[in-house]
Design an enzyme around this catalytic site. Structure first.
Site, PDB file in Angstrom:
ATOM      1  N   ASN A 229       0.693  -1.161  -0.124  1.00 29.42           N
ATOM      2  CA  ASN A 229      -0.101   0.063   0.128  1.00 29.42           C
ATOM      3  C   ASN A 229       0.790   1.268  -0.045  1.00 29.42           C
ATOM      4  O   ASN A 229       0.415   2.376   0.071  1.00 29.42           O
ATOM      5  CB  ASN A 229      -0.843  -0.066   1.084  1.00 29.42           C
ATOM      6  CG  ASN A 229      -1.932  -1.060   1.164  1.00 29.42           C
ATOM      7  OD1 ASN A 229      -2.395  -1.340  -0.088  1.00 29.42           O
ATOM      8  ND2 ASN A 229      -2.393  -1.534   2.247  1.00 29.42           N
TER       9      ASN A 229
ATOM     10  N   ASP B 137      -5.264   2.479  -0.590  1.00 27.28           N
ATOM     11  CA  ASP B 137      -6.313   1.735   0.005  1.00 27.28           C
ATOM     12  C   ASP B 137      -6.655   2.346   1.339  1.00 27.28           C
ATOM     13  O   ASP B 137      -7.191   1.623   2.222  1.00 27.28           O
ATOM     14  CB  ASP B 137      -5.671   0.244   0.511  1.00 27.28           C
ATOM     15  CG  ASP B 137      -5.876  -0.656  -0.813  1.00 27.28           C
ATOM     16  OD1 ASP B 137      -6.543   0.065  -1.724  1.00 27.28           O
ATOM     17  OD2 ASP B 137      -5.544  -1.866  -0.955  1.00 27.28           O
TER      18      ASP B 137
ATOM     19  N   THR C 277      -0.912 -11.460   6.126  1.00 26.62           N
ATOM     20  CA  THR C 277       0.383 -11.415   6.615  1.00 26.62           C
ATOM     21  C   THR C 277       0.195 -10.634   7.915  1.00 26.62           C
ATOM     22  O   THR C 277      -0.178  -9.484   7.795  1.00 26.62           O
ATOM     23  CB  THR C 277       1.537 -10.920   5.822  1.00 26.62           C
ATOM     24  OG1 THR C 277       2.845 -10.261   6.517  1.00 26.62           O
ATOM     25  CG2 THR C 277       1.030  -9.745   4.713  1.00 26.62           C
TER      26      THR C 277
END
Ligand code: 3AM
Length: 433
Positions: A141, A154, A176
Protein backbone atom coordinates in the site's frame (compact mmCIF):
# COMPACT_ATOMS: atom_id res chain seq x y z
CA UNK A 1 -4.50 -17.15 -33.13
CA UNK A 2 -4.64 -13.69 -31.66
CA UNK A 3 -3.90 -10.97 -34.15
CA UNK A 4 -5.47 -8.05 -32.36
CA UNK A 5 -6.22 -6.87 -28.90
CA UNK A 6 -9.79 -6.53 -27.79
CA UNK A 7 -10.60 -3.16 -26.30
CA UNK A 8 -12.74 -2.97 -23.19
CA UNK A 9 -14.51 0.15 -22.06
CA UNK A 10 -16.01 0.82 -18.65
CA UNK A 11 -17.99 4.04 -18.53
CA UNK A 12 -15.65 6.68 -19.91
CA UNK A 13 -12.46 4.62 -19.54
CA UNK A 14 -10.60 2.25 -21.80
CA UNK A 15 -9.26 -0.67 -19.80
CA UNK A 16 -5.66 -1.73 -20.22
CA UNK A 17 -3.43 -4.35 -18.67
CA UNK A 18 -3.94 -5.92 -15.25
CA UNK A 19 -1.55 -4.24 -12.85
CA UNK A 20 -2.05 -6.72 -10.09
CA UNK A 21 -4.33 -8.61 -7.87
CA UNK A 22 -4.71 -7.21 -4.41
CA UNK A 23 -6.25 -8.84 -1.40
CA UNK A 24 -9.83 -8.24 -2.39
CA UNK A 25 -9.72 -6.69 -5.81
CA UNK A 26 -8.13 -6.74 -9.19
CA UNK A 27 -6.33 -3.55 -10.26
CA UNK A 28 -6.24 -2.60 -13.94
CA UNK A 29 -4.57 0.18 -15.82
CA UNK A 30 -7.01 2.38 -17.77
CA UNK A 31 -7.22 5.63 -19.67
CA UNK A 32 -9.86 8.31 -19.58
CA UNK A 33 -11.21 8.07 -23.16
CA UNK A 34 -11.72 11.82 -23.37
CA UNK A 35 -8.59 13.26 -21.74
CA UNK A 36 -6.20 10.33 -22.15
CA UNK A 37 -5.32 10.57 -18.45
CA UNK A 38 -3.89 7.36 -16.98
CA UNK A 39 -5.78 5.88 -14.03
CA UNK A 40 -5.80 2.66 -12.02
CA UNK A 41 -9.18 0.98 -11.65
CA UNK A 42 -9.80 -1.25 -8.67
CA UNK A 43 -12.47 -3.79 -9.55
CA UNK A 44 -14.55 -5.31 -6.78
CA UNK A 45 -17.18 -7.99 -6.86
CA UNK A 46 -20.47 -6.25 -6.06
CA UNK A 47 -21.91 -9.16 -4.18
CA UNK A 48 -19.00 -9.17 -1.76
CA UNK A 49 -19.35 -5.45 -1.09
CA UNK A 50 -23.09 -4.87 -1.02
CA UNK A 51 -24.04 -8.09 0.74
CA UNK A 52 -21.68 -7.12 3.48
CA UNK A 53 -22.69 -6.35 7.02
CA UNK A 54 -20.38 -3.37 7.00
CA UNK A 55 -21.78 -1.76 3.87
CA UNK A 56 -22.66 1.47 5.73
CA UNK A 57 -19.15 1.80 7.10
CA UNK A 58 -17.62 1.07 3.69
CA UNK A 59 -19.88 3.65 2.09
CA UNK A 60 -18.96 6.25 4.70
CA UNK A 61 -15.24 5.60 4.27
CA UNK A 62 -15.37 5.56 0.46
CA UNK A 63 -17.30 8.84 0.57
CA UNK A 64 -14.73 10.42 2.91
CA UNK A 65 -11.89 9.17 0.72
CA UNK A 66 -13.45 10.85 -2.26
CA UNK A 67 -13.28 14.12 -0.41
CA UNK A 68 -9.65 13.69 0.60
CA UNK A 69 -7.18 15.28 -1.76
CA UNK A 70 -3.81 14.95 -0.07
CA UNK A 71 -0.44 14.86 -1.86
CA UNK A 72 0.56 11.62 -0.10
CA UNK A 73 -2.73 9.76 -0.41
CA UNK A 74 -3.76 8.01 -3.65
CA UNK A 75 -6.66 10.05 -4.95
CA UNK A 76 -10.05 8.41 -5.54
CA UNK A 77 -11.53 10.15 -8.59
CA UNK A 78 -14.77 8.37 -9.13
CA UNK A 79 -16.84 5.33 -8.15
CA UNK A 80 -18.89 3.42 -10.72
CA UNK A 81 -20.85 0.19 -10.82
CA UNK A 82 -22.11 -2.20 -13.47
CA UNK A 83 -24.60 -4.96 -12.86
CA UNK A 84 -22.06 -7.17 -11.13
CA UNK A 85 -19.01 -5.08 -10.28
CA UNK A 86 -17.88 -1.91 -8.52
CA UNK A 87 -15.08 0.19 -10.00
CA UNK A 88 -12.96 2.58 -7.97
CA UNK A 89 -11.17 4.94 -10.34
CA UNK A 90 -7.87 5.92 -8.72
CA UNK A 91 -4.94 8.14 -9.50
CA UNK A 92 -2.36 5.99 -11.32
CA UNK A 93 0.89 5.92 -9.36
CA UNK A 94 3.72 4.94 -11.63
CA UNK A 95 6.90 4.67 -9.58
CA UNK A 96 6.19 1.18 -8.18
CA UNK A 97 6.23 0.22 -4.55
CA UNK A 98 8.44 1.71 -1.84
CA UNK A 99 9.52 -1.72 -0.67
CA UNK A 100 10.78 -2.72 -4.12
CA UNK A 101 13.56 -0.27 -3.31
CA UNK A 102 14.50 -2.25 -0.20
CA UNK A 103 14.28 -5.59 -1.99
CA UNK A 104 16.41 -4.17 -4.77
CA UNK A 105 18.94 -1.97 -2.96
CA UNK A 106 18.72 -3.04 0.70
CA UNK A 107 18.09 -0.80 3.70
CA UNK A 108 17.98 2.98 3.41
CA UNK A 109 20.10 5.76 4.83
CA UNK A 110 18.35 7.48 7.74
CA UNK A 111 17.75 10.74 5.85
CA UNK A 112 16.04 8.95 3.00
CA UNK A 113 13.97 6.74 5.32
CA UNK A 114 12.99 9.81 7.35
CA UNK A 115 11.69 11.58 4.23
CA UNK A 116 9.33 8.69 3.38
CA UNK A 117 8.37 8.24 7.01
CA UNK A 118 7.47 11.94 7.38
CA UNK A 119 5.30 11.72 4.25
CA UNK A 120 3.62 8.59 5.63
CA UNK A 121 2.87 10.18 9.02
CA UNK A 122 1.62 13.33 7.34
CA UNK A 123 -0.85 11.29 5.26
CA UNK A 124 -1.94 9.21 8.27
CA UNK A 125 -2.44 12.29 10.45
CA UNK A 126 -4.55 13.98 7.76
CA UNK A 127 -6.81 10.96 7.18
CA UNK A 128 -7.18 10.26 10.92
CA UNK A 129 -8.25 13.85 11.48
CA UNK A 130 -11.08 13.20 9.01
CA UNK A 131 -12.12 9.95 10.59
CA UNK A 132 -10.55 7.56 8.05
CA UNK A 133 -8.24 4.85 9.33
CA UNK A 134 -6.17 2.52 7.28
CA UNK A 135 -5.94 -0.54 9.54
CA UNK A 136 -4.05 -2.48 6.89
CA UNK A 137 -0.85 -0.55 6.25
CA UNK A 138 1.69 -2.78 4.57
CA UNK A 139 4.31 -2.52 1.82
CA UNK A 140 1.90 -3.10 -1.08
CA UNK A 141 0.00 0.00 0.00
CA UNK A 142 3.02 2.29 -0.09
CA UNK A 143 3.52 3.48 -3.66
CA UNK A 144 5.91 6.01 -5.18
CA UNK A 145 5.02 8.58 -7.82
CA UNK A 146 7.29 9.63 -10.68
CA UNK A 147 8.98 12.22 -8.44
CA UNK A 148 9.80 9.65 -5.76
CA UNK A 149 7.10 10.87 -3.38
CA UNK A 150 5.13 8.46 -1.24
CA UNK A 151 1.45 7.80 -1.97
CA UNK A 152 -0.53 5.68 0.46
CA UNK A 153 -3.22 3.54 -1.17
CA UNK A 154 -6.28 1.66 0.09
CA UNK A 155 -7.19 4.15 2.81
CA UNK A 156 -10.80 3.66 3.78
CA UNK A 157 -11.08 0.20 2.28
CA UNK A 158 -10.09 -1.74 5.36
CA UNK A 159 -13.68 -2.45 6.39
CA UNK A 160 -14.00 -4.35 3.17
CA UNK A 161 -10.93 -6.49 3.57
CA UNK A 162 -11.80 -7.21 7.18
CA UNK A 163 -15.22 -8.46 6.25
CA UNK A 164 -13.83 -10.48 3.42
CA UNK A 165 -11.40 -11.96 5.89
CA UNK A 166 -14.23 -12.95 8.24
CA UNK A 167 -16.04 -14.60 5.34
CA UNK A 168 -12.98 -16.62 4.53
CA UNK A 169 -13.09 -15.32 0.96
CA UNK A 170 -9.69 -13.74 1.13
CA UNK A 171 -6.95 -14.41 -1.37
CA UNK A 172 -4.02 -16.31 0.06
CA UNK A 173 -1.65 -13.39 -0.53
CA UNK A 174 -3.27 -11.50 2.31
CA UNK A 175 -3.25 -11.92 5.98
CA UNK A 176 0.45 -11.42 6.66
CA UNK A 177 0.33 -10.38 10.31
CA UNK A 178 3.81 -8.84 10.19
CA UNK A 179 2.51 -5.27 10.17
CA UNK A 180 -0.53 -5.75 12.37
CA UNK A 181 -0.75 -4.36 15.92
CA UNK A 182 -1.07 -6.84 18.83
CA UNK A 183 -4.51 -5.56 19.84
CA UNK A 184 -5.79 -6.18 16.28
CA UNK A 185 -4.38 -9.73 16.30
CA UNK A 186 -5.95 -10.39 19.69
CA UNK A 187 -9.24 -9.22 18.26
CA UNK A 188 -10.18 -7.35 21.40
CA UNK A 189 -11.61 -4.36 19.55
CA UNK A 190 -9.20 -1.57 18.82
CA UNK A 191 -8.71 2.03 17.96
CA UNK A 192 -7.74 2.70 14.34
CA UNK A 193 -5.41 5.58 15.28
CA UNK A 194 -3.05 3.65 17.52
CA UNK A 195 -3.21 0.49 15.37
CA UNK A 196 -2.04 2.49 12.32
CA UNK A 197 0.86 3.94 14.34
CA UNK A 198 2.09 0.45 15.22
CA UNK A 199 2.15 -0.47 11.50
CA UNK A 200 4.08 2.75 10.78
CA UNK A 201 6.60 1.66 13.43
CA UNK A 202 7.08 -1.68 11.65
CA UNK A 203 7.48 0.15 8.33
CA UNK A 204 10.12 2.51 9.79
CA UNK A 205 11.99 -0.49 11.20
CA UNK A 206 12.03 -2.23 7.78
CA UNK A 207 13.24 0.94 6.00
CA UNK A 208 16.18 1.32 8.42
CA UNK A 209 17.00 -2.34 9.10
CA UNK A 210 16.24 -3.89 5.70
CA UNK A 211 14.30 -6.72 7.33
CA UNK A 212 11.17 -7.25 9.43
CA UNK A 213 11.17 -6.71 13.22
CA UNK A 214 8.92 -9.72 13.83
CA UNK A 215 9.41 -12.84 11.79
CA UNK A 216 8.90 -16.53 12.36
CA UNK A 217 7.93 -19.50 10.23
CA UNK A 218 5.51 -20.57 12.92
CA UNK A 219 2.49 -18.26 12.96
CA UNK A 220 1.80 -18.83 16.66
CA UNK A 221 5.36 -17.90 17.60
CA UNK A 222 5.06 -14.86 15.34
CA UNK A 223 1.86 -13.79 17.13
CA UNK A 224 3.63 -14.20 20.46
CA UNK A 225 6.59 -12.10 19.33
CA UNK A 226 4.21 -9.36 18.17
CA UNK A 227 2.10 -9.49 21.34
CA UNK A 228 5.16 -8.96 23.54
CA UNK A 229 6.91 -6.68 21.01
CA UNK A 230 9.94 -8.96 21.00
CA UNK A 231 12.31 -7.26 18.60
CA UNK A 232 15.78 -5.74 18.63
CA UNK A 233 17.01 -2.78 16.62
CA UNK A 234 20.30 -3.48 14.83
CA UNK A 235 23.32 -1.49 15.98
CA UNK A 236 23.50 0.69 12.83
CA UNK A 237 20.18 2.38 13.63
CA UNK A 238 20.83 5.66 15.51
CA UNK A 239 19.71 5.99 19.10
CA UNK A 240 17.12 8.65 18.13
CA UNK A 241 15.47 6.34 15.60
CA UNK A 242 15.72 3.33 17.96
CA UNK A 243 13.96 5.31 20.68
CA UNK A 244 11.18 6.34 18.31
CA UNK A 245 10.66 2.79 16.96
CA UNK A 246 10.48 1.49 20.54
CA UNK A 247 7.79 4.07 21.39
CA UNK A 248 5.79 3.08 18.29
CA UNK A 249 6.15 -0.67 18.84
CA UNK A 250 4.73 -0.47 22.35
CA UNK A 251 2.42 -3.51 22.71
CA UNK A 252 0.10 -1.49 24.94
CA UNK A 253 -2.00 0.81 22.72
CA UNK A 254 -2.79 3.03 25.73
CA UNK A 255 0.86 3.98 26.28
CA UNK A 256 1.96 3.84 22.60
CA UNK A 257 3.17 7.14 21.13
CA UNK A 258 0.40 9.35 19.68
CA UNK A 259 0.63 11.30 16.41
CA UNK A 260 0.93 14.63 18.24
CA UNK A 261 3.80 13.26 20.37
CA UNK A 262 5.39 11.85 17.23
CA UNK A 263 5.27 15.23 15.50
CA UNK A 264 7.37 16.60 18.41
CA UNK A 265 9.96 13.79 18.31
CA UNK A 266 13.53 15.02 17.71
CA UNK A 267 14.44 12.33 15.13
CA UNK A 268 11.16 12.76 13.25
CA UNK A 269 11.24 16.57 13.20
CA UNK A 270 14.61 16.89 11.46
CA UNK A 271 14.01 18.74 8.18
CA UNK A 272 10.22 18.15 8.38
CA UNK A 273 8.37 20.27 5.87
CA UNK A 274 4.68 19.36 5.78
CA UNK A 275 3.39 19.70 2.21
CA UNK A 276 1.35 22.75 1.30
CA UNK A 277 -1.75 21.92 -0.72
CA UNK A 278 -5.18 23.17 -1.57
CA UNK A 279 -7.58 21.54 0.86
CA UNK A 280 -10.65 22.91 -0.80
CA UNK A 281 -12.39 20.49 -3.06
CA UNK A 282 -15.73 20.57 -4.77
CA UNK A 283 -16.21 16.88 -5.36
CA UNK A 284 -19.75 15.65 -5.11
CA UNK A 285 -20.79 12.31 -3.74
CA UNK A 286 -23.63 11.44 -6.12
CA UNK A 287 -21.63 8.58 -7.63
CA UNK A 288 -20.95 7.05 -4.19
CA UNK A 289 -24.67 7.27 -3.29
CA UNK A 290 -25.68 5.70 -6.60
CA UNK A 291 -23.27 2.79 -6.22
CA UNK A 292 -24.18 1.98 -2.64
CA UNK A 293 -27.90 2.32 -3.27
CA UNK A 294 -27.31 0.00 -6.20
CA UNK A 295 -29.27 2.31 -8.45
CA UNK A 296 -29.70 0.53 -11.78
CA UNK A 297 -30.19 3.64 -13.87
CA UNK A 298 -26.62 4.68 -13.00
CA UNK A 299 -25.00 1.42 -14.06
CA UNK A 300 -22.11 1.96 -16.45
CA UNK A 301 -21.85 -0.25 -19.46
CA UNK A 302 -18.99 -2.66 -20.02
CA UNK A 303 -18.34 -2.54 -23.75
CA UNK A 304 -16.03 -4.78 -25.68
CA UNK A 305 -14.82 -3.59 -29.04
CA UNK A 306 -12.99 -5.53 -31.74
CA UNK A 307 -10.57 -3.00 -33.17
CA UNK A 308 -8.87 -3.12 -36.53
CA UNK A 309 -6.07 -5.65 -36.23
CA UNK A 310 -2.72 -4.28 -35.21
CA UNK A 311 -0.43 -4.37 -38.18
CA UNK A 312 3.01 -5.90 -38.24
CA UNK A 313 4.69 -2.55 -37.63
CA UNK A 314 2.57 -1.89 -34.52
CA UNK A 315 3.47 -5.26 -33.11
CA UNK A 316 7.15 -5.05 -33.86
CA UNK A 317 7.39 -1.58 -32.40
CA UNK A 318 5.79 -2.92 -29.23
CA UNK A 319 8.45 -5.55 -28.81
CA UNK A 320 12.16 -5.57 -28.32
CA UNK A 321 14.58 -8.44 -28.51
CA UNK A 322 14.76 -10.61 -25.45
CA UNK A 323 17.07 -8.34 -23.52
CA UNK A 324 16.94 -8.26 -19.77
CA UNK A 325 17.59 -4.55 -20.02
CA UNK A 326 14.15 -4.09 -21.46
CA UNK A 327 12.68 -5.14 -18.15
CA UNK A 328 13.66 -1.77 -16.76
CA UNK A 329 12.15 1.47 -17.84
CA UNK A 330 14.07 4.71 -18.13
CA UNK A 331 13.88 5.34 -14.39
CA UNK A 332 15.36 1.90 -13.76
CA UNK A 333 12.17 0.76 -12.14
CA UNK A 334 11.12 -2.83 -12.61
CA UNK A 335 8.60 -3.58 -15.29
CA UNK A 336 5.88 -6.18 -14.98
CA UNK A 337 5.71 -7.20 -18.60
CA UNK A 338 7.83 -7.64 -21.69
CA UNK A 339 7.44 -8.71 -25.30
CA UNK A 340 9.68 -10.33 -27.85
CA UNK A 341 9.40 -11.51 -31.41
CA UNK A 342 10.06 -14.99 -32.72
CA UNK A 343 10.23 -16.69 -36.10
CA UNK A 344 9.47 -20.11 -34.62
CA UNK A 345 6.02 -21.71 -34.85
CA UNK A 346 3.65 -20.85 -32.01
CA UNK A 347 3.53 -24.48 -30.86
CA UNK A 348 7.30 -24.52 -30.45
CA UNK A 349 7.33 -21.25 -28.51
CA UNK A 350 4.63 -22.55 -26.19
CA UNK A 351 6.31 -25.88 -25.55
CA UNK A 352 9.66 -24.15 -24.88
CA UNK A 353 7.98 -21.86 -22.31
CA UNK A 354 6.33 -24.88 -20.72
CA UNK A 355 9.59 -26.82 -20.64
CA UNK A 356 11.33 -23.88 -18.95
CA UNK A 357 8.61 -23.24 -16.37
CA UNK A 358 7.77 -26.77 -15.19
CA UNK A 359 11.15 -27.64 -13.62
CA UNK A 360 10.99 -24.32 -11.72
CA UNK A 361 7.87 -25.53 -9.90
CA UNK A 362 5.25 -23.86 -12.08
CA UNK A 363 1.83 -25.27 -12.79
CA UNK A 364 1.17 -24.64 -16.49
CA UNK A 365 -2.30 -24.09 -17.93
CA UNK A 366 -2.73 -23.61 -21.68
CA UNK A 367 -5.69 -22.28 -23.56
CA UNK A 368 -5.38 -21.52 -27.27
CA UNK A 369 -2.36 -19.27 -27.47
CA UNK A 370 -2.45 -18.09 -23.90
CA UNK A 371 -0.68 -19.65 -20.94
CA UNK A 372 -0.97 -19.18 -17.23
CA UNK A 373 2.03 -20.18 -15.17
CA UNK A 374 1.56 -20.38 -11.44
CA UNK A 375 4.40 -21.00 -9.06
CA UNK A 376 3.22 -23.49 -6.49
CA UNK A 377 5.58 -22.08 -3.85
CA UNK A 378 4.42 -18.88 -2.13
CA UNK A 379 6.92 -16.05 -2.40
CA UNK A 380 7.14 -12.68 -0.68
CA UNK A 381 3.76 -11.64 -2.02
CA UNK A 382 2.04 -14.97 -2.44
CA UNK A 383 2.30 -17.26 -5.45
CA UNK A 384 3.87 -15.70 -8.51
CA UNK A 385 1.53 -15.89 -11.50
CA UNK A 386 2.83 -15.23 -14.99
CA UNK A 387 0.71 -15.07 -18.12
CA UNK A 388 1.96 -15.33 -21.69
CA UNK A 389 0.26 -14.83 -25.01
CA UNK A 390 1.44 -15.47 -28.57
CA UNK A 391 0.25 -13.08 -31.30
CA UNK A 392 0.69 -13.67 -35.00
CA UNK A 393 2.33 -10.76 -36.82
CA UNK A 394 2.85 -12.51 -40.16
CA UNK A 395 2.62 -16.20 -41.13
CA UNK A 396 6.12 -16.84 -39.84
CA UNK A 397 6.49 -14.10 -37.24
CA UNK A 398 5.06 -14.04 -33.74
CA UNK A 399 5.08 -11.63 -30.90
CA UNK A 400 5.13 -13.10 -27.41
CA UNK A 401 3.97 -11.17 -24.39
CA UNK A 402 5.14 -12.24 -20.91
CA UNK A 403 3.45 -10.54 -18.00
CA UNK A 404 3.45 -10.76 -14.23
CA UNK A 405 -0.20 -11.23 -13.24
CA UNK A 406 0.34 -11.56 -9.52
CA UNK A 407 3.14 -11.73 -6.98
CA UNK A 408 6.49 -10.13 -6.39
CA UNK A 409 8.11 -8.15 -9.20
CA UNK A 410 11.62 -9.21 -8.21
CA UNK A 411 10.66 -12.90 -8.27
CA UNK A 412 9.19 -12.29 -11.71
CA UNK A 413 12.53 -10.91 -12.87
CA UNK A 414 14.38 -13.95 -11.56
CA UNK A 415 11.93 -16.20 -13.39
CA UNK A 416 12.24 -14.17 -16.56
CA UNK A 417 16.02 -14.42 -16.47
CA UNK A 418 15.81 -18.23 -16.49
CA UNK A 419 13.08 -18.19 -19.11
CA UNK A 420 15.11 -15.97 -21.41
CA UNK A 421 18.05 -18.40 -21.27
CA UNK A 422 15.79 -21.30 -22.24
CA UNK A 423 14.17 -19.33 -25.06
CA UNK A 424 17.39 -18.10 -26.63
CA UNK A 425 16.91 -20.25 -29.75
CA UNK A 426 13.39 -19.12 -30.54
CA UNK A 427 13.89 -15.37 -30.13
CA UNK A 428 14.27 -13.40 -33.30
CA UNK A 429 17.19 -11.05 -33.02
CA UNK A 430 16.74 -7.89 -35.03
CA UNK A 431 19.80 -5.94 -36.18
CA UNK A 432 19.18 -3.37 -33.49
CA UNK A 433 19.66 -6.06 -30.86
O1 3AM B 1 0.98 -6.71 -7.66
P1 3AM B 1 1.91 -5.66 -7.13
O2 3AM B 1 2.14 -5.78 -5.63
O3 3AM B 1 3.16 -5.51 -7.92
O4 3AM B 1 1.26 -1.79 -6.41
C1 3AM B 1 -0.02 -2.38 -6.42
C2 3AM B 1 0.03 -3.88 -6.54
O5 3AM B 1 1.13 -4.27 -7.32
C3 3AM B 1 -0.76 -1.96 -7.68
O6 3AM B 1 -1.66 -3.01 -7.95
C4 3AM B 1 -1.22 -4.21 -7.33
C5 3AM B 1 -2.34 -4.81 -6.50
O7 3AM B 1 -2.70 -3.95 -5.45
N1 3AM B 1 -1.53 -0.72 -7.50
C6 3AM B 1 -2.56 -0.53 -6.63
N2 3AM B 1 -3.05 0.71 -6.73
C7 3AM B 1 -2.32 1.34 -7.69
C8 3AM B 1 -2.36 2.67 -8.25
N3 3AM B 1 -3.24 3.59 -7.82
C9 3AM B 1 -1.35 0.43 -8.19
N4 3AM B 1 -0.47 0.76 -9.13
C10 3AM B 1 -0.56 2.03 -9.62
N5 3AM B 1 -1.46 2.98 -9.21
Amino acid sequence: MSTAKVRRHIGGYELGRTIGEGTFAKVRFARNSETGEAVAIKILDKEKVLKNKMVEQIKREVATMKLIKHPHVVCLYEVMASKTRIFLVLEFVKGGELFDKIVNHGRMREDEARKYFQQLINAIDYCHSRGVYHRDLKPENLLLDEYGNLKVSDFGLSALSQQVRADGLLHTTCGTPNYVAPEVLNDKGYDGTTADLWSCGVILFVLLAGYLPFEDDNVLTLYKKISFAEFACPSWISSGATKLITRMLDPNPMTRITVSELLEDGWFKKGYKPPVFDEKCDTNLDDVDAVFEDSEEHHVTEKTEQPAALNAFDLISMSKGLKLGSLFDTEQEFKRETRFTSKSPASEIISKIEAAAKPLGYDVQKKNYKMKLENMKAGRKGNLNVTTEVFQVAPSLHMVEVRKAKGDTLEFHKFYKTLSTSLKDVVWKSEED
